[in-house]
Motif scaffolding. Sequence first.
Motif, PDB file in Angstrom:
ATOM      1  N   THR A   1       0.840  -1.186   0.000  1.00 19.15           N
ATOM      2  CA  THR A   1       0.000   0.000   0.000  1.00 19.15           C
ATOM      3  C   THR A   1       0.877   1.238   0.000  1.00 19.15           C
ATOM      4  O   THR A   1       1.797   1.355   0.798  1.00 19.15           O
ATOM      5  CB  THR A   1      -0.905   0.010   1.236  1.00 19.15           C
ATOM      6  OG1 THR A   1      -1.628  -1.202   1.285  1.00 19.15           O
ATOM      7  CG2 THR A   1      -1.853   1.181   1.202  1.00 19.15           C
TER       8      THR A   1
ATOM      9  N   CYS B   1       6.713   1.957   9.907  1.00 20.95           N
ATOM     10  CA  CYS B   1       5.889   1.016   9.143  1.00 20.95           C
ATOM     11  C   CYS B   1       6.424  -0.408   9.172  1.00 20.95           C
ATOM     12  O   CYS B   1       7.598  -0.648   9.433  1.00 20.95           O
ATOM     13  CB  CYS B   1       5.801   1.481   7.687  1.00 20.95           C
ATOM     14  SG  CYS B   1       4.860   3.011   7.528  1.00 20.95           S
TER      15      CYS B   1
ATOM     16  N   THR C   1       2.692  -0.028   5.710  1.00 24.46           N
ATOM     17  CA  THR C   1       1.637   0.574   6.520  1.00 24.46           C
ATOM     18  C   THR C   1       2.110   0.646   7.973  1.00 24.46           C
ATOM     19  O   THR C   1       3.033  -0.059   8.366  1.00 24.46           O
ATOM     20  CB  THR C   1       0.323  -0.229   6.423  1.00 24.46           C
ATOM     21  OG1 THR C   1       0.556  -1.579   6.818  1.00 24.46           O
ATOM     22  CG2 THR C   1      -0.214  -0.191   4.988  1.00 24.46           C
TER      23      THR C   1
ATOM     24  N   ALA D   1      -2.105   3.855   6.172  1.00 26.96           N
ATOM     25  CA  ALA D   1      -1.048   4.196   5.221  1.00 26.96           C
ATOM     26  C   ALA D   1      -0.848   5.703   5.119  1.00 26.96           C
ATOM     27  O   ALA D   1      -0.276   6.198   4.154  1.00 26.96           O
ATOM     28  CB  ALA D   1      -1.381   3.613   3.849  1.00 26.96           C
TER      29      ALA D   1
END
Length: 153
Positions: free
Chosen positions: A2, A61, A66, A105
């Motif tokens: 993502t 992340c 994400t 995200a």
Amino acid sequence: MTEPAVASVAVDPVERARAAAADPAAEFGNFFLARFLDLDISYDDEAQTSTVVLPYAPFLCNPQGTMHGGIIATAMDISMGHLCHRFLSTAVTVEMQFRFFRPLAGTGRIEGRLLRPGRRIVHLESRLYDEHDRLAAFASGSWHRLDGVQNPS
């Protein structure tokens, strides 16, 4: 993977940690984790809620790009702890439960709310919304008050 919904500024996590650690202050809203995560913590005194803005940063992340669940859990814990401190007393986490609904995200907004402000045990909830105002995670928690208030029962 993502892609982040907001442009991220290149941040050196080591420099960010050094800057956050340079000030030994440990007061609410301005302690190491709040500075390191660059949290913006605010309150609505009338509604007795807290809002924590969790900015997106690539070093926070997981490999999918994400926000890591542990970072989210930490920020949600902070939203509830600051809420207790602001409206009741200093308290410590007894237990928390998390539900993750969608990946984060981009920058997230966390809203903390008192469910039952007990004399010894406080029950709270925290909701994380993504940059499109969709519910991304939910947490509930119980906290033990440290102000010496005892339940007469």
